[in-house]
Design an enzyme around this catalytic site. Sequence first.
Site, PDB file in Angstrom:
ATOM      1  N   GLU A 165      -6.960   4.161   7.683  1.00 11.86           N
ATOM      2  CA  GLU A 165      -6.876   5.608   7.451  1.00 11.86           C
ATOM      3  C   GLU A 165      -8.178   6.121   6.838  1.00 11.86           C
ATOM      4  OE1 GLU A 165      -3.141   5.360   5.371  1.00 11.86           O
ATOM      5  OE2 GLU A 165      -2.253   4.704   7.261  1.00 11.86           O
TER       6      GLU A 165
ATOM      7  N   LYS B 261       0.030   4.253  -0.286  1.00 14.88           N
ATOM      8  CA  LYS B 261      -0.650   5.430   0.300  1.00 14.88           C
ATOM      9  C   LYS B 261      -0.447   6.649  -0.607  1.00 14.88           C
ATOM     10  CE  LYS B 261       0.087   3.351   4.762  1.00 14.88           C
ATOM     11  NZ  LYS B 261      -0.076   3.453   6.188  1.00 14.88           N
TER      12      LYS B 261
ATOM     13  N   ASN C  20       0.864  -1.190   0.000  1.00 10.82           N
ATOM     14  CA  ASN C  20       0.000   0.000   0.000  1.00 10.82           C
ATOM     15  C   ASN C  20       0.897   1.237   0.000  1.00 10.82           C
ATOM     16  OD1 ASN C  20      -1.871   1.994   0.427  1.00 10.82           O
ATOM     17  ND2 ASN C  20      -2.309   1.417   2.563  1.00 10.82           N
TER      18      ASN C  20
ATOM     19  N   HIS D   5      -9.621   0.585   4.726  1.00 10.03           N
ATOM     20  CA  HIS D   5      -8.315   0.798   5.379  1.00 10.03           C
ATOM     21  C   HIS D   5      -8.507   1.701   6.599  1.00 10.03           C
ATOM     22  CE1 HIS D   5      -4.225   2.209   6.088  1.00 10.03           C
ATOM     23  NE2 HIS D   5      -3.853   1.077   5.524  1.00 10.03           N
TER      24      HIS D   5
ATOM     25  N   SER E 126       3.300  -2.235  10.290  1.00  8.57           N
ATOM     26  CA  SER E 126       4.754  -2.159  10.457  1.00  8.57           C
ATOM     27  C   SER E 126       5.463  -3.488  10.156  1.00  8.57           C
ATOM     28  CB  SER E 126       5.101  -1.646  11.855  1.00  8.57           C
ATOM     29  OG  SER E 126       4.585  -0.338  12.035  1.00  8.57           O
TER      30      SER E 126
ATOM     31  N   GLU F 207      -5.387  -5.422  10.588  1.00  4.77           N
ATOM     32  CA  GLU F 207      -4.406  -4.358  10.783  1.00  4.77           C
ATOM     33  C   GLU F 207      -4.730  -3.593  12.061  1.00  4.77           C
ATOM     34  OE1 GLU F 207      -2.393  -3.114   6.924  1.00  4.77           O
ATOM     35  OE2 GLU F 207      -4.277  -2.036   6.960  1.00  4.77           O
TER      36      GLU F 207
ATOM     37  N   GLY G 291       2.077   2.175  10.543  1.00  6.33           N
ATOM     38  CA  GLY G 291       2.957   3.322  10.360  1.00  6.33           C
ATOM     39  C   GLY G 291       3.650   3.781  11.629  1.00  6.33           C
TER      40      GLY G 291
HETATM   41  C1  PEP Z   1      -0.848  -0.160   5.798  1.00  5.71           C
HETATM   42  O1  PEP Z   1      -0.785   0.881   5.170  1.00  5.71           O
HETATM   43  O2  PEP Z   1      -1.800  -0.899   5.626  1.00  5.71           O
HETATM   44  C2  PEP Z   1       0.249  -0.491   6.739  1.00  5.71           C
HETATM   45  C3  PEP Z   1       0.178  -1.622   7.388  1.00  5.71           C
HETATM   46  O3  PEP Z   1       1.268   0.412   6.859  1.00  5.71           O
HETATM   47  P1  PEP Z   1       2.696   0.165   7.609  1.00  5.71           P
HETATM   48  O4  PEP Z   1       3.249  -1.112   7.054  1.00  5.71           O
HETATM   49  O5  PEP Z   1       3.514   1.360   7.253  1.00  5.71           O
HETATM   50  O6  PEP Z   1       2.412   0.066   9.072  1.00  5.71           O
END
Ligand code: PEP
Length: 260
Positions: free
Chosen positions: A102, A14, A12, A100, A218, A172, A178
């Site tokens: 976000e 973003k 992803n 997601h 992460s 997640e 992040g």
């Molecule tokens: C994501 O954007 O779904 C995500 C898990 O980001 P990150 O790996 O940066 O935590």
Amino acid sequence: MHPSRRPIIGGNWKMNTDRASGAALARQVAAGAAAMGQAAPDTVVFPPFVYLDSVAAALAGSPVQLGAQDVYQADHGAFTGEVSPPMLRDVGCRWVLVGHSERRHVLHEGDDLINAKLLAVLRAGLHAVLCVGEKLEQRLTGQTDTINERQARSALRHVEPQDLWRVVIAYEPVWAIGTGKTATPADAQAAHAHIRAVLADLYSPHAAAAARIQYGGSVTPANAHELLAQPDIDGALVGGASLKPADFLAILAAAGAGKA
Ligand code: PEP
């Protein structure tokens, strides 16, 4: 990962990259995945909308698939600024991220909207990565399974059993996205097992056993192996590390190795 399920890794991006760097990143991922041959997991990249076309061109002929980060739930019409499932299909997308964290927590998308988006994606013949996950205070107050279950049940409302194979669920935890914090493999495994039990209740044990559930939050080359070794973790949704070709390819390799 269970050998009966093919691992799947998503990147992803973003709101990152520009036209040139996105195409370059896509070419590097495509070359790396091609070099892995049969050992490569299913691999999907999710660039920003405006670069889907150029990334599609960069991925042409490669096993890496294209996905979008969001979608609108109508096919066309007076919805200024929105992008529909048929438009995504038209530019070569096979996948769409739905719900997601976000979008849920920064853009305030609710369960009903996420359900409508998921149904629209499936109606268009596309595949979805449906994201669920708890916030930190919810984890600390013991609500992890309740939140994941509510989000999964509401998003899957009216999703027919024959369409479930086109839905990958991404667990997640919001506090891990992040932030550099990762769920322990045992905590992630427990959450995945609960989500699989919810699918068994909603559909059937057989459908639940076939469904793929990714972990996201992460994920890096340093923690991918241990996470992907868990029996109910079938892949990863990767944000930050998906922008670094060497890291993303190392995560693909970890998924390929876990499969063996
Ligand atoms: C994501 O954007 O779904 C995500 C898990 O980001 P990150 O790996 O940066 O935590």
